[in-house]
Each structure stands twice: as structure tokens, then as C-alpha cells.
Design an enzyme around this catalytic site. Structure first.
Site, mmCIF file in Angstrom:
data_model
loop_
_atom_site.group_PDB
_atom_site.id
_atom_site.type_symbol
_atom_site.label_atom_id
_atom_site.label_comp_id
_atom_site.label_asym_id
_atom_site.label_seq_id
_atom_site.Cartn_x
_atom_site.Cartn_y
_atom_site.Cartn_z
ATOM 1 C CB SER A 220 -61.451 27.378 16.004
ATOM 2 O OG SER A 220 -62.860 27.509 16.590
ATOM 3 C CG HIS B 294 -61.790 22.315 28.208
ATOM 4 N ND1 HIS B 294 -62.767 23.025 27.919
ATOM 5 C CD2 HIS B 294 -60.988 22.103 27.063
ATOM 6 C CE1 HIS B 294 -63.126 23.129 26.488
ATOM 7 N NE2 HIS B 294 -61.811 22.549 26.015
ATOM 8 C CG ASN C 191 -61.408 17.866 24.852
ATOM 9 O OD1 ASN C 191 -62.014 16.943 25.097
ATOM 10 N ND2 ASN C 191 -61.396 19.182 25.265
ATOM 11 C CD1 TRP C 192 -61.289 12.821 20.504
ATOM 12 C CD2 TRP C 192 -62.041 11.109 20.844
ATOM 13 N NE1 TRP C 192 -60.822 11.960 19.605
ATOM 14 C CE2 TRP C 192 -61.232 10.823 19.882
ATOM 15 C CE3 TRP C 192 -62.782 9.782 21.120
ATOM 16 C CZ2 TRP C 192 -60.648 9.588 19.125
ATOM 17 C CZ3 TRP C 192 -62.370 8.420 20.629
ATOM 18 C CH2 TRP C 192 -61.144 8.552 19.895
ATOM 19 C CE LYS C 193 -64.188 20.737 23.262
ATOM 20 N NZ LYS C 193 -64.502 22.086 22.839
ATOM 21 N N GLY D 208 -60.747 20.313 19.469
ATOM 22 C CA GLY D 208 -61.904 19.675 19.777
ATOM 23 C C GLY D 208 -62.655 19.092 18.455
ATOM 24 N N GLY D 209 -63.339 20.106 17.795
ATOM 25 C CA GLY D 209 -64.033 19.619 16.549
ATOM 26 C C GLY D 209 -63.271 18.959 15.654
ATOM 27 N N GLY E 50 -64.715 26.048 19.707
ATOM 28 C CA GLY E 50 -66.163 25.621 19.109
ATOM 29 C C GLY E 50 -66.735 26.778 18.080
ATOM 30 C CD GLU F 253 -58.480 24.555 25.016
ATOM 31 O OE1 GLU F 253 -58.178 24.061 23.803
ATOM 32 O OE2 GLU F 253 -59.068 24.500 25.587
ATOM 33 C CD GLU G 158 -66.179 23.027 25.986
ATOM 34 O OE1 GLU G 158 -66.118 21.667 26.404
ATOM 35 O OE2 GLU G 158 -66.123 23.417 25.013
HETATM 36 P P1 PGA Z 1 -62.332 23.277 19.228
HETATM 37 O O1 PGA Z 1 -62.219 22.813 20.692
HETATM 38 O O2 PGA Z 1 -61.037 22.957 18.645
HETATM 39 O O3 PGA Z 1 -63.727 22.759 18.988
HETATM 40 O O4 PGA Z 1 -62.500 24.856 19.223
HETATM 41 C C1 PGA Z 1 -60.763 23.096 21.218
HETATM 42 C C2 PGA Z 1 -60.988 22.715 22.988
HETATM 43 O O5 PGA Z 1 -62.084 23.078 23.557
HETATM 44 O O6 PGA Z 1 -60.042 22.257 23.421
#
Ligand code: PGA
Length: 253
Positions: A213, A95, A9-11, A234-235, A173, A167, A97
Site C-alpha cells: 500500500s 512474492h 509490480n503490475w501483477k 502494486g496498485g 493491496g 512486504e 501471493e
Molecule cells: P500494493 O502491492 O502496493 O498494491 O499493496 C504491493 C505488492 O504486492 O508488491
């Protein structure tokens, strides 16, 4: 046997040019991958170009959200037909967010899940508790509300096309990953919630990713858990090397 699904997920990261470059690297690296499903979710802006890059490869396209309406006066939004046209196969829905910053609720998650399934695409349905909810002993009730909300009026056949991403919000993050045991325990209870709605066979067939993470160092331990069928990353998905290490950890199992 459930196959692993590793999704990046590149956000709101990467320009179009950077997205194309990263997608090219991932296509190269994943040429030998045969058992693990690999998915990337760039921004809308980059999605069409990334779709061209990954055509014919082992990498599939996701987008990070859609609106539940077909078209019209919804400034800033994108419809499912638009993402289907460019070749998206998966859509990330709900998600944390989106829930936290953009008013996503279990009701809008359900509307979007129905829209995605109706278009023949597959939703990755995100659920998870905040730290306060966990500390207050509400883990089970939060997950129950999110699962029941997301799957309201969804048939068994359609449920089988979905992926769930568990999640924990406190792990997203933050660099604070859930322990293997914490993740497994929550994933197992998510699977039993699905079993309550659709029965054991469906619950055993649906893939449940872990997200929060996940990285090259902790992926193998997490993926070794019985109820973890992949990752939503994500990251660590923003660099081809680290993302590929996670894919390899899944492929080796
Ligand atoms: P993260 O994000 O790996 O940066 O913690 C995961 C996500 O939000 O899907």
C-alpha cells in the site's frame, strides 16, 4: 550510499495494449530521472512488447516470477533464459501471493534466486509476515526463516546483486500501510539478518524496499526512513501519475 529502487509490480493487470501504453507514459515521465532506479514488472504476455518500448530509456524491465528449471514439461511456466532474452534485468521472487496461492516456499525461493543469479539477472526477494504472525510475536522468526532460506548457499558476491522487498502481507493491496516506524523497525531487523549472514559491509550495501500500500501520499515518509531504499508498488503503479509521484519522492531525497 544506496540508491533508491522504485519497482512497479503490475501483477495480473493490463492487457498487452494497455501495458504498452502505460510503459510509454512512464518512459516519458521519467526522462529527467537520474538518481532513482525505475523498474516495471508487466505480465509475461506483455513483457516483450514493453521491453521494446523502454529500450534506451530510464526504465528497466522485471518479470514477476520464473521457474528454476531450464526448460521442459512445466506447463504454464517460464524459464530465466526466456526472460533474459527479451531484456529483463530483475525478477521478483517469493512474492507473498506466490507463497499464499501457488505453494511458493523458502526452498523454491532459494532455487529461483540461484537460477536468476546464475543467469546474470537480479532477484527482488520478497519477504514479510502475515497479521497473525505479527500478532503472535513471530515477526522476527518469520523474517529470519525467510532471509536464511532465500540466501542458503548464496555467495557474498551474489548476495550483493540482490534486492530485498520487505512486504508485510497485511499491508499488501489492503490500503493499510505500515507506519513509518513499523516499516523502519522491520527493515532494520532485515538488514541485521543480512549482516549476520554476510557481515556489515554487505548488509549496508544491499537495498531493501518496502512494499504494501505504498502510494503518492505516504511514499515520502516511508522513503525518509534509514533502512528503506525504495518501494515495490502494486496498485499505485498501475497509473503513470501515481507511480511517478512515488519516483519523484525518491528522486527528491
Ligand atoms: P500494493 O502491492 O502496493 O498494491 O499493496 C504491493 C505488492 O504486492 O508488491
Amino acid at each position: 550510499m544506496r540508491s533508491y529502487i522504485i519497482a512497479g509490480n503490475w501483477k495480473m493487470n493490463k492487457t498487452v495494449a494497455e501495458s504498452v501504453a502505460l510503459a510509454k507514459e512512464i518512459v516519458e515521465k521519467t526522462k529527467g530521472i537520474s538518481k532513482t532506479e525505475v523498474v516495471i514488472a508487466p505480465t509475461y504476455l506483455a513483457a516483450a512488447k514493453v521491453a521494446d518500448v523502454i529500450k534506451g530509456s530510464n526504465v528497466k524491465l522485471a518479470v514477476q516470477d520464473i521457474h528454476w528449471k531450464d526448460q521442459g514439461a512445466f506447463t504454464g511456466k517460464v524459464s530465466v533464459d526466456m526472460v533474459k532474452e527479451i531484456g529483463a534485468e530483475y525478477v521478483i521472487i517469493g512474492h507473498s501471493e506466490q507463497r499464499q496461492y501457488f505453494h511458493e516456499t523458502d526452498e523454491t525461493v532459494n532455487l529461483k534466486v540461484k537460477k536468476v543469479l546464475g543467469a546474470g539477472l537480479k532477484p527482488i526477494i520478497c519477504i514479510g509476515e502475515t497479521l497473525d504472525e505479527r500478532k503472535a510475536g513471530k515477526l522476527e522468526s518469520v523474517l529470519t526463516a525467510q532471509v536464511e532460506g532465500a540466501y542458503k548457499d548464496i555467495s557474498n558476491g551474489d548476495a550483493l546483486k540482490t534486492v530485498i522487498a520487505y512486504e508485510p502481507v497485511w499491508a499488501i493491496g489492503t490500503g493499510v500501510v505500515a507506519t513509518d516506524d513499523q516499516a523502519q523497525e522491520a527493515q532494520k531487523s532485515v538488514r541485521s539478518l543480512v549482516a549476520k549472514l554476510y557481515g556489515e559491509a554487505t548488509a549496508e550495501a544491499i537495498r531493501i524496499q518496502y512494499g504494501g500500500s505504498m502510494n503518492a501520499g505516504n511514499a515520502a515518509g516511508l522513503l525518509a526512513q534509514n533502512d528503506i531504499d525504495g518501494g515495490l508498488i502494486g496498485g499505485a503503479s498501475l497509473k503513470a501519475d501515481t507511480f511517478f509521484s512515488i519516483i519523484e519522492a525518491a528522486e527528491k531525497r
